[in-house]
Design an enzyme around this catalytic site. Sequence first.
Site, PDB file in Angstrom:
ATOM      1  N   GLY A  48      48.583  31.636  23.635  1.00  0.00           N
ATOM      2  CA  GLY A  48      48.839  31.661  25.072  1.00  0.00           C
ATOM      3  C   GLY A  48      48.646  32.779  25.898  1.00  0.00           C
ATOM      4  O   GLY A  48      48.877  33.071  27.122  1.00  0.00           O
ATOM      5  N   CYS A  49      48.161  33.896  25.195  1.00  0.00           N
ATOM      6  CA  CYS A  49      48.080  35.126  25.846  1.00  0.00           C
ATOM      7  C   CYS A  49      46.651  35.529  25.844  1.00  0.00           C
ATOM      8  O   CYS A  49      45.814  35.160  24.995  1.00  0.00           O
ATOM      9  CB  CYS A  49      48.562  36.238  24.489  1.00  0.00           C
ATOM     10  SG  CYS A  49      50.707  36.020  24.781  1.00  0.00           S
TER      11      CYS A  49
END
Length: 142
Positions: A48-49
Site C-alpha cells: 500500500g506504499c
Amino acid sequence: MTASFDEIADNFAFLDEWEDRYRYVIELGKEMPPLDETQKVPATKVEGCASQVWLVPRVDGDGQGARISFDGDSDALIVRGLIAILRALYNGRTAAEIAGIDAHARLGELGLQQHLSAQRSNGLRAMIGRVEAIAAQVREAA
C-alpha cells in the site's frame, strides 16, 4: 540519540517553513540505521506504499507487559523519516498502549497530512495499520 515523539513535535513547532520541516523529516530518516538486506523480505514489506517499505517488529518480554519496537527502512528518504517518526511514537510501548494511541491525531499535530501527497498519506496509513496489526497479534497471544 533518538528523539521522542514530543521532541519531534516541539521541533516541528519551532520550524516555520514546511521546507525546513521536510528537511528535518529526511534528517530523522538518515539518522535511523538501515535494515540488513536479509530483513527486507515479503513478510516485512508494507503493502500500500508507493515506495518500498519494510517494518520489522521486535517483542521484548511476554504477556501483557511485552514491549514492542520496530526497525524499518525505505528506498525513499522522506518515507525513512516517516518511519523514524512512527518509531518515536510507538517503540517501547506495550500492545495495549499502542492500541490506545490515536496515531492520526498525533501525526496531525505535526501537520503532515497537508504536505504529503495522496500516495504518501496512503503509505503512512498502511504503516500505521501494520503496526496496529502487529500489536493486536501480540495482545491476542498474551
